[in-house]
Design a protein around this motif. Sequence first.
Motif, PDB file in Angstrom:
ATOM      1  N   SER A 189       0.823  -1.202   0.000  1.00  0.00           N
ATOM      2  CA  SER A 189       0.000   0.000   0.000  1.00  0.00           C
ATOM      3  C   SER A 189       0.864   1.262   0.000  1.00  0.00           C
ATOM      4  CB  SER A 189      -0.932   0.002   1.211  1.00  0.00           C
ATOM      5  OG  SER A 189      -0.197  -0.053   2.415  1.00  0.00           O
ATOM      6  N   ASN A 190       2.050   1.205   0.617  1.00  0.00           N
ATOM      7  CA  ASN A 190       2.971   2.341   0.572  1.00  0.00           C
ATOM      8  C   ASN A 190       3.435   2.607  -0.856  1.00  0.00           C
ATOM      9  OD1 ASN A 190       2.897   2.877   3.302  1.00  0.00           O
ATOM     10  ND2 ASN A 190       4.632   1.551   3.778  1.00  0.00           N
ATOM     11  N   GLN A 191       3.699   1.532  -1.597  1.00  0.00           N
ATOM     12  CA  GLN A 191       4.125   1.695  -2.989  1.00  0.00           C
ATOM     13  C   GLN A 191       2.998   2.275  -3.842  1.00  0.00           C
ATOM     14  OE1 GLN A 191       5.413  -2.237  -3.941  1.00  0.00           O
ATOM     15  NE2 GLN A 191       7.429  -1.963  -3.023  1.00  0.00           N
ATOM     16  N   LEU A 192       1.765   1.871  -3.564  1.00  0.00           N
ATOM     17  CA  LEU A 192       0.628   2.457  -4.269  1.00  0.00           C
ATOM     18  C   LEU A 192       0.535   3.951  -3.982  1.00  0.00           C
ATOM     19  CD1 LEU A 192      -1.887   2.136  -6.019  1.00  0.00           C
ATOM     20  CD2 LEU A 192      -3.170   1.534  -3.948  1.00  0.00           C
ATOM     21  N   GLY A 193       0.842   4.334  -2.755  1.00  0.00           N
ATOM     22  CA  GLY A 193       0.848   5.754  -2.420  1.00  0.00           C
ATOM     23  C   GLY A 193       1.876   6.525  -3.227  1.00  0.00           C
ATOM     24  N   PHE A 194       3.079   5.957  -3.402  1.00  0.00           N
ATOM     25  CA  PHE A 194       4.100   6.609  -4.219  1.00  0.00           C
ATOM     26  C   PHE A 194       3.640   6.753  -5.667  1.00  0.00           C
ATOM     27  CE2 PHE A 194       7.146   5.515  -0.816  1.00  0.00           C
ATOM     28  CZ  PHE A 194       7.809   6.729  -0.724  1.00  0.00           C
ATOM     29  N   ILE A 195       2.959   5.728  -6.188  1.00  0.00           N
ATOM     30  CA  ILE A 195       2.472   5.776  -7.573  1.00  0.00           C
ATOM     31  C   ILE A 195       1.467   6.917  -7.737  1.00  0.00           C
ATOM     32  CG2 ILE A 195       1.121   4.521  -9.300  1.00  0.00           C
ATOM     33  CD1 ILE A 195       2.379   1.940  -8.226  1.00  0.00           C
ATOM     34  N   LEU A 196       0.553   7.046  -6.793  1.00  0.00           N
ATOM     35  CA  LEU A 196      -0.449   8.115  -6.865  1.00  0.00           C
ATOM     36  C   LEU A 196       0.189   9.493  -6.742  1.00  0.00           C
ATOM     37  CD1 LEU A 196      -3.282   6.508  -4.696  1.00  0.00           C
ATOM     38  CD2 LEU A 196      -3.142   6.644  -7.191  1.00  0.00           C
ATOM     39  N   ALA A 234       5.894  -1.841 -11.542  1.00  0.00           N
ATOM     40  CA  ALA A 234       6.424  -3.202 -11.569  1.00  0.00           C
ATOM     41  C   ALA A 234       6.701  -3.705 -10.159  1.00  0.00           C
ATOM     42  CB  ALA A 234       7.699  -3.248 -12.412  1.00  0.00           C
ATOM     43  N   GLU A 235       7.262  -2.848  -9.316  1.00  0.00           N
ATOM     44  CA  GLU A 235       7.547  -3.226  -7.931  1.00  0.00           C
ATOM     45  C   GLU A 235       6.251  -3.507  -7.170  1.00  0.00           C
ATOM     46  OE1 GLU A 235      10.483  -3.392  -4.606  1.00  0.00           O
ATOM     47  OE2 GLU A 235      10.524  -3.653  -6.781  1.00  0.00           O
ATOM     48  N   TYR A 236       5.231  -2.706  -7.398  1.00  0.00           N
ATOM     49  CA  TYR A 236       3.931  -2.887  -6.749  1.00  0.00           C
ATOM     50  C   TYR A 236       3.320  -4.246  -7.104  1.00  0.00           C
ATOM     51  CZ  TYR A 236      -1.059  -2.197  -5.840  1.00  0.00           C
ATOM     52  OH  TYR A 236      -2.371  -2.348  -5.414  1.00  0.00           O
ATOM     53  N   LYS A 237       3.451  -4.636  -8.369  1.00  0.00           N
ATOM     54  CA  LYS A 237       2.892  -5.915  -8.803  1.00  0.00           C
ATOM     55  C   LYS A 237       3.764  -7.088  -8.375  1.00  0.00           C
ATOM     56  CE  LYS A 237       0.522  -4.059 -12.886  1.00  0.00           C
ATOM     57  NZ  LYS A 237       0.404  -4.122 -14.369  1.00  0.00           N
ATOM     58  N   ALA A 238       5.090  -6.915  -8.474  1.00  0.00           N
ATOM     59  CA  ALA A 238       6.002  -8.033  -8.215  1.00  0.00           C
ATOM     60  C   ALA A 238       6.047  -8.429  -6.748  1.00  0.00           C
ATOM     61  CB  ALA A 238       7.407  -7.674  -8.692  1.00  0.00           C
ATOM     62  N   ILE A 239       5.919  -7.445  -5.851  1.00  0.00           N
ATOM     63  CA  ILE A 239       6.049  -7.751  -4.427  1.00  0.00           C
ATOM     64  C   ILE A 239       4.954  -8.687  -3.945  1.00  0.00           C
ATOM     65  CG2 ILE A 239       4.704  -5.796  -3.575  1.00  0.00           C
ATOM     66  CD1 ILE A 239       6.756  -5.487  -1.356  1.00  0.00           C
ATOM     67  N   ALA A 240       3.800  -8.673  -4.634  1.00  0.00           N
ATOM     68  CA  ALA A 240       2.701  -9.560  -4.250  1.00  0.00           C
ATOM     69  C   ALA A 240       2.798 -10.919  -4.940  1.00  0.00           C
ATOM     70  CB  ALA A 240       1.361  -8.905  -4.583  1.00  0.00           C
ATOM     71  N   ILE A 241       3.652 -11.038  -5.967  1.00  0.00           N
ATOM     72  CA  ILE A 241       3.740 -12.280  -6.745  1.00  0.00           C
ATOM     73  C   ILE A 241       4.989 -13.072  -6.385  1.00  0.00           C
ATOM     74  CG2 ILE A 241       3.908 -13.253  -9.061  1.00  0.00           C
ATOM     75  CD1 ILE A 241       2.414 -10.809 -10.092  1.00  0.00           C
ATOM     76  N   ARG A 242       6.133 -12.407  -6.318  1.00  0.00           N
ATOM     77  CA  ARG A 242       7.396 -13.111  -6.090  1.00  0.00           C
ATOM     78  C   ARG A 242       7.510 -13.477  -4.606  1.00  0.00           C
ATOM     79  NH1 ARG A 242      12.349 -10.414  -7.514  1.00  0.00           N
ATOM     80  NH2 ARG A 242      13.181 -12.414  -8.209  1.00  0.00           N
ATOM     81  N   PRO A 243       7.628 -14.773  -4.305  1.00  0.00           N
ATOM     82  CA  PRO A 243       7.614 -15.207  -2.904  1.00  0.00           C
ATOM     83  C   PRO A 243       9.025 -15.434  -2.341  1.00  0.00           C
ATOM     84  CG  PRO A 243       7.336 -17.101  -4.326  1.00  0.00           C
ATOM     85  CD  PRO A 243       7.556 -15.913  -5.242  1.00  0.00           C
ATOM     86  N   ILE A 244       9.072 -15.603  -1.038  1.00  0.00           N
ATOM     87  CA  ILE A 244      10.250 -16.168  -0.381  1.00  0.00           C
ATOM     88  C   ILE A 244      10.022 -17.676  -0.347  1.00  0.00           C
ATOM     89  CG2 ILE A 244      11.569 -16.280   1.767  1.00  0.00           C
ATOM     90  CD1 ILE A 244      10.596 -13.414   2.321  1.00  0.00           C
TER      91      ILE A 244
END
Length: 280
Positions: A189-196, A234-244
């Motif tokens: 959500s912080n990254q979404l804030g930066f995008i906006l 890309a970071e906003y989308k990837a952080i929810a997809i790429r796992p540990i």
Amino acid sequence: MQTLTKKNIPFIFLAVISVFWAFYYQSSNALNGYGVEKSEWLLLIDGLVVLPILCFWFVKDKKEAAIKAVAYSCLIILLGSFVIPESSKVVWPYLESLRYLAIAAFIVLEITTILTVFFAIKASLTKEQDPDLAISKPIENILGKGAISYLLSFEARVWTYALFSKKIRQQSFTGYSHFSSHKKDGAQSNQLGFILIILFELPVMHLLLHFLWSPFAANFTTALTLLGLVFFIAEYKAIAIRPISILQDSIIVRYGVWNPLRIALTEIAHVQPNSVSIRR
């Protein structure tokens, strides 16, 4: 470490001769007869003869050596066009005229490489391979493993997640168990804030720079901001997809679009639950 040092010798030589010959041609001292002797052939031999030889001598991969030799030679020609006095240039004007051919060849090569990598990545993602390998393998097949391929893999990952994130599934990543961290402390959500924020300030900044400074500055800054916006998307989308991910002998740490980090289980001393707040 020894191999890494040898591969860096051509670049170190390039840096040394650039500083030395820039000082030689742009100053008046005993080395150049107090400004009388500033022949272009001195830089010509070091930059266009010795430097390419060092590239092929110390870089084992001949494709990489050829790319470095051409790139470094172009940099030397560019340097000579600025530091060598016009009265001392005989061959250099002909070398400078080759820069347009070099630029055209570079653009064609870049477009060809980008298209090749694009279709290779798209085909690999369709087969549901590990998305990290699908992105890095086509690049490493062309350039080999190294700093350049790591950088291009990062760039390709940015565009892949910005454009094709819907085709990437978390289950396709290598690992027996997968864990996500995008909801921790409101990271996504912080990254979404930066995008906006970027979307809001972009037109305002463009207009201010256009009228208060220059149209070129406004266009240049807007272009850089849009590239940054692509990264944040890309970071906003990837952080929810790429796992540990946990494997049998290691842990793969993935975060956003950054290159994955593999940690061997033997390197982990102990694991314990955390109950205190961790500073951002």
